[in-house]
Design a protein around this motif. Structure first.
Motif, PDB file in Angstrom:
ATOM      1  N   VAL A   1      56.246  39.585  50.709  1.00 48.33           N
ATOM      2  CA  VAL A   1      56.005  40.619  51.759  1.00 48.33           C
ATOM      3  C   VAL A   1      54.903  41.463  51.080  1.00 48.33           C
ATOM      4  O   VAL A   1      53.808  41.919  52.091  1.00 48.33           O
ATOM      5  N   PHE A   2      55.025  41.898  50.091  1.00 41.80           N
ATOM      6  CA  PHE A   2      54.009  42.678  49.488  1.00 41.80           C
ATOM      7  C   PHE A   2      53.408  42.236  47.881  1.00 41.80           C
ATOM      8  O   PHE A   2      54.463  41.856  47.083  1.00 41.80           O
ATOM      9  N   PRO A   3      52.401  41.910  47.850  1.00 44.33           N
ATOM     10  CA  PRO A   3      51.176  41.997  48.725  1.00 44.33           C
ATOM     11  C   PRO A   3      50.974  41.267  49.893  1.00 44.33           C
ATOM     12  O   PRO A   3      51.556  40.251  49.778  1.00 44.33           O
ATOM     13  N   ARG A   4      50.457  41.685  50.836  1.00 46.85           N
ATOM     14  CA  ARG A   4      50.314  41.064  52.221  1.00 46.85           C
ATOM     15  C   ARG A   4      49.533  39.706  51.719  1.00 46.85           C
ATOM     16  O   ARG A   4      48.531  39.568  50.798  1.00 46.85           O
ATOM     17  N   ARG A   5      49.683  38.413  52.430  1.00 51.42           N
ATOM     18  CA  ARG A   5      49.176  37.407  52.430  1.00 51.42           C
ATOM     19  C   ARG A   5      47.581  37.529  53.266  1.00 51.42           C
ATOM     20  O   ARG A   5      47.742  38.233  54.388  1.00 51.42           O
ATOM     21  N   ASN A   6      46.787  36.753  53.009  1.00 55.03           N
ATOM     22  CA  ASN A   6      45.473  36.848  53.662  1.00 55.03           C
ATOM     23  C   ASN A   6      45.562  35.792  54.636  1.00 55.03           C
ATOM     24  O   ASN A   6      45.287  34.559  54.234  1.00 55.03           O
ATOM     25  N   ARG A   7      45.810  36.213  55.902  1.00 58.17           N
ATOM     26  CA  ARG A   7      45.896  35.156  56.708  1.00 58.17           C
ATOM     27  C   ARG A   7      44.584  35.014  57.534  1.00 58.17           C
ATOM     28  O   ARG A   7      44.078  35.968  58.154  1.00 58.17           O
ATOM     29  N   LYS A   8      43.966  33.978  57.635  1.00 54.06           N
ATOM     30  CA  LYS A   8      42.645  33.857  58.245  1.00 54.06           C
ATOM     31  C   LYS A   8      42.595  33.290  59.664  1.00 54.06           C
ATOM     32  O   LYS A   8      43.638  32.540  60.054  1.00 54.06           O
ATOM     33  N   SER A   9      42.059  33.850  60.598  1.00 55.28           N
ATOM     34  CA  SER A   9      41.917  33.704  61.882  1.00 55.28           C
ATOM     35  C   SER A   9      41.203  32.431  62.144  1.00 55.28           C
ATOM     36  O   SER A   9      39.918  32.467  61.230  1.00 55.28           O
ATOM     37  N   GLY A  10      40.846  31.846  63.343  1.00 54.16           N
ATOM     38  CA  GLY A  10      40.121  30.595  63.478  1.00 54.16           C
ATOM     39  C   GLY A  10      38.740  31.158  63.784  1.00 54.16           C
ATOM     40  O   GLY A  10      37.715  30.465  63.661  1.00 54.16           O
ATOM     41  N   ASP A  49      44.163  42.489  47.201  1.00 51.04           N
ATOM     42  CA  ASP A  49      43.542  43.405  46.171  1.00 51.04           C
ATOM     43  C   ASP A  49      43.824  44.790  46.768  1.00 51.04           C
ATOM     44  O   ASP A  49      44.057  45.853  45.953  1.00 51.04           O
ATOM     45  N   GLU A  50      43.475  45.090  48.088  1.00 54.06           N
ATOM     46  CA  GLU A  50      44.000  46.299  48.370  1.00 54.06           C
ATOM     47  C   GLU A  50      45.219  46.687  48.266  1.00 54.06           C
ATOM     48  O   GLU A  50      45.629  48.008  47.996  1.00 54.06           O
ATOM     49  N   ASP A  51      46.274  45.752  48.352  1.00 48.98           N
ATOM     50  CA  ASP A  51      47.607  46.351  48.251  1.00 48.98           C
ATOM     51  C   ASP A  51      48.089  46.445  46.908  1.00 48.98           C
ATOM     52  O   ASP A  51      48.758  47.412  46.341  1.00 48.98           O
ATOM     53  N   ARG A  52      47.192  45.789  45.992  1.00 47.07           N
ATOM     54  CA  ARG A  52      47.481  46.189  44.462  1.00 47.07           C
ATOM     55  C   ARG A  52      47.001  47.347  44.229  1.00 47.07           C
ATOM     56  O   ARG A  52      47.370  48.086  43.294  1.00 47.07           O
ATOM     57  N   TYR A  53      45.559  47.932  44.609  1.00 50.78           N
ATOM     58  CA  TYR A  53      45.075  49.229  44.426  1.00 50.78           C
ATOM     59  C   TYR A  53      46.081  50.101  45.169  1.00 50.78           C
ATOM     60  O   TYR A  53      46.347  51.191  44.415  1.00 50.78           O
ATOM     61  N   LEU A  54      46.788  50.005  46.264  1.00 50.18           N
ATOM     62  CA  LEU A  54      47.610  50.937  46.725  1.00 50.18           C
ATOM     63  C   LEU A  54      48.832  51.043  45.880  1.00 50.18           C
ATOM     64  O   LEU A  54      49.332  52.189  45.792  1.00 50.18           O
ATOM     65  N   PHE A  55      49.626  50.010  45.457  1.00 50.66           N
ATOM     66  CA  PHE A  55      50.361  50.275  44.511  1.00 50.66           C
ATOM     67  C   PHE A  55      50.099  51.033  42.981  1.00 50.66           C
ATOM     68  O   PHE A  55      51.091  51.848  42.841  1.00 50.66           O
ATOM     69  N   ALA A  96      35.626  34.720  56.944  1.00 52.91           N
ATOM     70  CA  ALA A  96      36.572  33.839  55.929  1.00 52.91           C
ATOM     71  C   ALA A  96      36.026  32.442  55.560  1.00 52.91           C
ATOM     72  O   ALA A  96      36.346  31.825  54.833  1.00 52.91           O
ATOM     73  N   ALA A  97      35.444  31.927  56.626  1.00 52.17           N
ATOM     74  CA  ALA A  97      34.772  30.816  56.345  1.00 52.17           C
ATOM     75  C   ALA A  97      33.558  30.801  55.567  1.00 52.17           C
ATOM     76  O   ALA A  97      33.413  29.630  54.761  1.00 52.17           O
ATOM     77  N   ALA A  98      32.884  31.864  55.346  1.00 51.74           N
ATOM     78  CA  ALA A  98      31.750  31.799  54.184  1.00 51.74           C
ATOM     79  C   ALA A  98      31.874  33.254  53.488  1.00 51.74           C
ATOM     80  O   ALA A  98      31.129  34.179  54.035  1.00 51.74           O
ATOM     81  N   PRO A  99      33.001  33.270  52.714  1.00 50.45           N
ATOM     82  CA  PRO A  99      33.364  34.697  51.847  1.00 50.45           C
ATOM     83  C   PRO A  99      31.941  34.939  51.180  1.00 50.45           C
ATOM     84  O   PRO A  99      31.349  34.060  50.411  1.00 50.45           O
ATOM     85  N   ARG A 100      31.916  36.297  50.728  1.00 51.67           N
ATOM     86  CA  ARG A 100      30.737  36.741  50.016  1.00 51.67           C
ATOM     87  C   ARG A 100      31.480  37.976  49.016  1.00 51.67           C
ATOM     88  O   ARG A 100      32.671  38.506  49.503  1.00 51.67           O
ATOM     89  N   ARG A 101      30.917  38.263  48.059  1.00 47.91           N
ATOM     90  CA  ARG A 101      31.375  39.218  47.232  1.00 47.91           C
ATOM     91  C   ARG A 101      31.332  40.758  47.939  1.00 47.91           C
ATOM     92  O   ARG A 101      30.197  41.004  48.466  1.00 47.91           O
ATOM     93  N   GLY A 102      32.559  41.307  48.052  1.00 44.30           N
ATOM     94  CA  GLY A 102      32.609  42.819  48.641  1.00 44.30           C
ATOM     95  C   GLY A 102      33.497  42.553  50.051  1.00 44.30           C
ATOM     96  O   GLY A 102      33.530  43.834  50.622  1.00 44.30           O
ATOM     97  N   ASP A 103      33.509  41.450  50.302  1.00 49.87           N
ATOM     98  CA  ASP A 103      34.428  41.367  51.734  1.00 49.87           C
ATOM     99  C   ASP A 103      35.853  41.844  51.419  1.00 49.87           C
ATOM    100  O   ASP A 103      36.399  41.893  50.201  1.00 49.87           O
ATOM    101  N   ARG A 104      36.488  42.294  52.513  1.00 50.25           N
ATOM    102  CA  ARG A 104      37.674  42.668  52.322  1.00 50.25           C
ATOM    103  C   ARG A 104      38.799  41.849  52.072  1.00 50.25           C
ATOM    104  O   ARG A 104      38.844  40.880  52.337  1.00 50.25           O
ATOM    105  N   ASN A 105      39.729  42.204  51.072  1.00 51.24           N
ATOM    106  CA  ASN A 105      40.905  41.215  50.420  1.00 51.24           C
ATOM    107  C   ASN A 105      42.018  42.241  50.740  1.00 51.24           C
ATOM    108  O   ASN A 105      42.101  42.967  49.883  1.00 51.24           O
ATOM    109  N   GLN A 106      42.981  41.686  51.523  1.00 52.15           N
ATOM    110  CA  GLN A 106      44.120  42.643  51.695  1.00 52.15           C
ATOM    111  C   GLN A 106      45.014  42.523  50.344  1.00 52.15           C
ATOM    112  O   GLN A 106      45.740  43.589  50.096  1.00 52.15           O
TER     113      GLN A 106
END
Length: 243
Positions: free
Chosen positions: A97-106, A123-129, A111-121
């Motif tokens: 449940v936590f941290p949340r899973r990265n669910r990719k939409s079609g 990693d955000e949840d780890r920082y929030l913790f 998500a098809a071509a990720p780059r450095r600096g893109d949002r990662n849920q």
């Protein structure tokens, strides 16, 4: 209206919070008056109907628009919201449940071509913790479902909670148990029973387990059956043979 006159007569606001409460009640009464005018109804309405209608409207109102309301604040974990509090409680810190899973939409092209600096849920949840830990001043409480409702087997918590327990076990020791590497982590955890009527809540010597419930503790107050004594004895029960 008579309701508005009753409020102004019997209620005198002492501070800003009271003024907000009375203002909310007056707005509900104004809405009730406008509904009557729109319906062109001039008859008498019973007090039970008015009480039910006003209570329903007050329950639906969203009170406490600010983040700091001077009491207990229930909120989601969002970035840049961590403010120091005396007590911080995290509920539902279960595995998966936590941290949340990265669910990719079609249709997500990032998500098809990720780059450095893109949002990662995750990693955000780890920082929030980490922010939540740093914001707690006196107490930091974590709750998760640690037992299966089917077979009472152990369920792991969130990986972040496991990492925190492992870090405390490696960094701290318990007096008298310096040789035990898991003593500090075990001292931080409280294993609650699945049922609120468990004897562990009402028997003395169970450490930090206790209960305020009177209804669920009735069986602990009953005199216990003597050991090695059958539940049914011939002297207490009379059996009639069916013919």
């Amino acid at each position: 209206m008579e309701l508005r006159a009753l409020i102004t007569t019997f209620f005198a606001p002492d501070d800003l919070n009271d003024e907000d409460d009375i203002g909310s009640l007056l707005r509900v009464i104004d809405l009730l008056e406008s509904c009557g005018n729109m319906a062109m109804f001039t008859g008498a309405v019973g007090i039970e109907v008015i009480r039910s209608w006003v209570g329903e409207k007050l329950d639906r109102q969203q009170r406490g628009f600010g983040f700091l309301t001077g009491g207990i604040t229930f909120c989601a974990m969002l970035p840049m919201r961590s403010i120091p509090f005396r007590v911080i409680c995290l509920l539902g810190m279960n595995d998966g449940v936590f941290p949340r899973r990265n669910r990719k939409s079609g249709f997500d092209l990032m998500a098809a071509a990720p780059r450095r600096g893109d949002r990662n849920q995750r990693d955000e949840d780890r920082y929030l913790f980490l922010e939540a830990i740093l914001s707690a001043r006196d107490h930091f409480y974590i709750s998760y479902v640690g037992r299966s409702i089917k077979d009472n087997s152990l369920l792991p918590p969130s990986p972040l909670v496991s990492e925190l327990i492992d870090y405390c076990s490696k960094s701290f020791t318990v007096a008298g148990r310096e040789d035990d590497d898991k003593a500090a982590g075990d001292a931080l955890c409280i294993d609650h029973p699945l049922q609120p009527f468990s004897d562990r809540y009402f028997c003395p010597g169970n450490g930090q387990l206790f209960s305020y419930s009177v209804k669920t503790g009735w069986q602990h107050l009953r005199p216990r059956r003597q050991p090695n004594r059958p539940a049914f004895s011939p002297g207490r029960c009379q059996w009639q043979q069916r013919r």
